[in-house]
Scaffold this active site. Structure first.
Site, mmCIF file in Angstrom:
data_model
loop_
_atom_site.group_PDB
_atom_site.id
_atom_site.type_symbol
_atom_site.label_atom_id
_atom_site.label_comp_id
_atom_site.label_asym_id
_atom_site.label_seq_id
_atom_site.Cartn_x
_atom_site.Cartn_y
_atom_site.Cartn_z
ATOM 1 N N LYS A 53 0.844 -1.202 0.000
ATOM 2 C CA LYS A 53 0.000 0.000 0.000
ATOM 3 C C LYS A 53 0.879 1.252 0.000
ATOM 4 O O LYS A 53 0.603 2.222 -0.714
ATOM 5 C CB LYS A 53 -0.932 -0.010 1.222
ATOM 6 C CG LYS A 53 -2.001 -1.097 1.122
ATOM 7 C CD LYS A 53 -2.767 -1.323 2.418
ATOM 8 C CE LYS A 53 -3.660 -2.560 2.249
ATOM 9 N NZ LYS A 53 -4.398 -2.916 3.477
ATOM 10 N N GLN A 97 -5.214 -1.997 9.767
ATOM 11 C CA GLN A 97 -4.868 -3.234 9.068
ATOM 12 C C GLN A 97 -5.371 -4.457 9.843
ATOM 13 O O GLN A 97 -5.164 -4.565 11.048
ATOM 14 C CB GLN A 97 -3.339 -3.302 8.885
ATOM 15 C CG GLN A 97 -2.863 -4.501 8.107
ATOM 16 C CD GLN A 97 -3.353 -4.511 6.652
ATOM 17 O OE1 GLN A 97 -3.382 -3.484 5.988
ATOM 18 N NE2 GLN A 97 -3.752 -5.671 6.184
ATOM 19 N N ASP A 120 -11.273 1.867 3.547
ATOM 20 C CA ASP A 120 -11.516 0.432 3.360
ATOM 21 C C ASP A 120 -12.994 0.165 3.030
ATOM 22 O O ASP A 120 -13.345 -0.917 2.579
ATOM 23 C CB ASP A 120 -11.146 -0.350 4.633
ATOM 24 C CG ASP A 120 -9.770 -1.015 4.529
ATOM 25 O OD1 ASP A 120 -9.258 -1.154 3.397
ATOM 26 O OD2 ASP A 120 -9.222 -1.397 5.579
#
Ligand code: NDP
Length: 289
Positions: A53, A97, A120
């Site tokens: 990322k 995460q 997300d």
């Protein structure tokens, strides 16, 4: 028949090109998008994903901030980390995460993220909008990436039968909703570990999406000739190579001889997921300005 390979890397490159233009427009107004990633603990796979990322951000000129929280931190510390990122006007996107250390509830932490920074797309408000039929907000990255891949392949899914194997909050369930939404109009069956007659269901399908985490589970015999097969699964299989493992999907390679189109692993849905995260970060920045 040999299936057309749906090249996720190539489509991701096209998405990045489009994003560069939008990032350039933002920078003319003195704005640089910024993504904050919170990692709790030392899960090695998480570090690999976060590294990918960060590299994508660097390629595009998006700032990235990584906040490491110790694995033994208490819940309150994670809560205050997320809240301070929510309040920071320089931060446009926030993600925590997965996985979190056992005992830490992912859903309640996700729901602390400001929905406008929820890159997300897992916040209850963003998922709820999707269920209401509004897919214009911040969508979960892997399902959104699969939809972009299907659009790019110019598949007309209206009235077609789709089987999504897997019903998780992050992949299977939101993807099923996206496939069934008005304008896409697939007839969707959601399959899971309790589903009976999986092979027959799949053989009847024009589109199979495998999001299970079981190497080579979908064999060529399950695929209707000419069907589209999207392989979301990423499985590490141990071998004698230098790395000690290789990556494979949920779909057996023999399916390539039967399917009309198939996404590979690696190089299929994985790069699309990262591209959609970058897209959500740019979108969130545009919405905030
Ligand atoms: P989960 O473990 O959360 O969900 C797996 C789903 O598969 C569950 O719904 C489960 O059913 C179902 N399942 C398990 N065994 C079977 C079976 N034998 N038959 C039918 N269904 C079964 O996984 P995720 O959704 O998070 O991820 C799925 C896969 O996708 C993983 O390999 C993951 O690594 C990969 N992934 C890839 C991404 C990418 O960018 N390419 C992004 C995210 C995930 P039940 O609900 O009944 O338990």
């Amino acid at each position: 028949m040999t299936a057309v390979v749906l090249d996720g890397k190539e489509i991701a490159r096209e998405i990045e090109e489009e994003l560069r233009r939008r990032i350039n427009d933002l920078s003319k107004n003195g704005v640089t998008p910024c993504l904050a990633v919170v990692i709790v603990g030392d899960d090695p796979a998480s570090h690999v994903y976060v590294g990918a990322k960060e590299r994508a951000c660097a390629r595009l000129g998006i700032r990235s901030v990584r906040v490491d929280v110790a694995y033994n931190a208490d819940y309150e510390e994670v809560v205050s980390t997320v809240k301070s990122l929510n309040e920071d006007p320089e931060i446009n996107g926030v993600l925590v995460q997965s996985p979190l250390p056992s005992g830490m509830d992912e859903i309640s932490i996700t729901d602390l993220i400001d929905p406008i920074k929820d890159v997300d797309g897992f916040h209850a408000q963003n998922l709820g909008r999707l269920v209401q039929g509004d897919a214009s907000g911040l969508l979960p990255c892997t399902p959104a990436g699969v939809m972009r891949m299907l659009e790019r392949a110019k598949l007309d899914l209206s009235g077609k039968r789709a089987v999504v194997i897997g019903r998780s909050r992050i992949v299977g369930m939101p993807l099923s909703i996206l496939l069934a939404q008005r304008g896409v109009d697939a007839t969707v069956t959601i399959a899971h570990s309790r589903t009976a007659g999986m092979a027959d269901l799949c053989r009847d399908a024009d589109l199979i999406v495998a999001a299970v985490g079981s190497p080579n589970m979908i064999t060529a015999e399950w695929v209707k000739p000419g069907a589209t097969v999207i392989d979301v699964g990423i499985n590490r299989v141990t071998d004698n190579s230098e790395k000690g493992y290789y990556l494979t999907g949920d779909v057996h390679p023999d399916a390539l001889d039967i399917a009309g189109a198939l996404s590979p692993v690696p190089g299929g849905v994985g790069p699309m997921t990262i591209a959609m995260l970058m897209s959500n970060t740019v979108r969130a920045t545009e919405m905030q300005h």
